[in-house]
Scaffold this active site. Structure first.
Site, mmCIF file in Angstrom:
data_model
loop_
_atom_site.group_PDB
_atom_site.id
_atom_site.type_symbol
_atom_site.label_atom_id
_atom_site.label_comp_id
_atom_site.label_asym_id
_atom_site.label_seq_id
_atom_site.Cartn_x
_atom_site.Cartn_y
_atom_site.Cartn_z
ATOM 1 N N SER A 209 0.816 -1.217 0.000
ATOM 2 C CA SER A 209 0.000 0.000 0.000
ATOM 3 C C SER A 209 0.850 1.268 0.000
ATOM 4 O O SER A 209 0.431 2.298 -0.539
ATOM 5 C CB SER A 209 -0.952 -0.002 1.201
ATOM 6 O OG SER A 209 -0.233 -0.182 2.406
ATOM 7 N N HIS A 264 1.937 4.780 4.233
ATOM 8 C CA HIS A 264 1.106 5.472 3.252
ATOM 9 C C HIS A 264 1.619 6.887 3.016
ATOM 10 O O HIS A 264 1.761 7.331 1.874
ATOM 11 C CB HIS A 264 -0.345 5.529 3.734
ATOM 12 C CG HIS A 264 -0.965 4.187 3.917
ATOM 13 N ND1 HIS A 264 -2.147 3.999 4.608
ATOM 14 C CD2 HIS A 264 -0.567 2.949 3.499
ATOM 15 C CE1 HIS A 264 -2.448 2.710 4.608
ATOM 16 N NE2 HIS A 264 -1.510 2.064 3.950
#
Length: 287
Positions: A209, A264
């Site tokens: 991610s 992230h």
């Protein structure tokens, strides 16, 4: 890919695009608000392609023959990714699948081989301990650990979501901007996301991610300079809102668990950095 020619938005170039594909010409036709743009993978093909395009647009008989020769539809001139267009992205997804199987989705000791540092042998409870563990790990030659956390996943939904998003965006970057650009983007965003996450919380994390956020950041910012990627603008807003929510207790309250939000954030900033420092490819334009 190289920007070759801008065309009126109302022109139907589906037949011409199909015909080019049948001739083995790697190309793409994209739509911008007030134009269509013809892109070529190999700019040395520009002269014969533009000559063929002029004939196609100016001669009804030629246009009819070309349209009859290629009946496969091209949806609004939009290129649809396929595995042969983005083998590196496909390979990354495959590696993540193999690692998920080898590690039992992070449940067995094999997982420690892919973590940023081996949590069994280093003190990572304090920031100083994490710095010392990183220094010792790199000094021992285990450099692969800087990127291997990307391939660790802890649930089926975790890996499926990351794989879908990486394919959707990463395949466009690899095809439009080239394999070298995609590798650079992957390395920068991977290092940024994994390092930030490790320094903040330690080695117990994993997933693609961070890279996905990096690719999204790159696509969004680079798109402002030269439109070529296809994704809904709301995707950026959703991703940023989700990242902000991840810094609150809400995901744990909902039973989702703690997310790797520093990964992230690091990945997204890394993607923005690549977009700022590396100009969009194929600035050549013929009108």
């Amino acid at each position: 890919m190289h920007r070759i020619k801008e065309l009126a938005p109302e022109l139907d170039l589906a037949g011409f695009s199909t015909w080019l594909g049948q001739q083995g010409v790697q190309h793409r036709i994209t739509r911008e608000p007030d134009r269509q743009v013809l892109w070529l993978a190999h700019p040395e093909q520009a002269e014969p392609v533009l000559a063929a395009l002029e004939q196609y647009m100016g001669d009804d008989d030629v246009r009819d023959r070309v349209n009859r020769a290629g009946r496969a539809p091209v949806r609004g001139g939009r290129w649809q990714p396929s595995p042969r267009h983005a083998p590196l992205v496909l390979a990354m997804i495959a590696i993540a699948g193999v690692v998920a199987w080898l590690t039992g989705l992070g449940e067995n000791l094999v997982s420690a081989l892919f973590m940023y540092v081996d949590p069994r042998f280093h003190d990572w409870q304090t920031f100083q301990g994490r710095l010392a563990g990183l220094t010792e790990t790199l000094a021992s030659g285990q450099v692969w650990r800087l990127i291997t956390p990307d391939f660790l996943h802890f649930s089926v939904m975790h890996i499926l979501f990351n794989a879908v998003m990486l394919w959707f965006l990463g395949s466009q970057v690899e095809w439009m901007d080239g394999k070298g650009r995609f590798v650079t983007l992957f390395l920068v965003t991977s290092l940024a996301s994994n390092t930030l996450q490790y320094l903040v919380s330690g080695p117990l994390f994993g997933g693609l991610s961070g890279v996905v956020y990096g690719v999204l950041g790159y696509c969004w910012l680079s798109q402002q300079r030269q439109p070529r990627f296809q994704f809904p603008p709301a995707l950026v807003t959703f991703a940023l809102v989700w990242m902000i929510i991840g810094f609150t207790p809400l995901p744990e309250v909902l039973g989702i668990g703690r997310m790797a939000n520093e990964a992230h954030l690091g990945g997204f900033l890394g993607g923005l950095l690549v977009a700022m420092l590396v100009p969009p490819p194929g600035q050549r334009r013929t009108v």
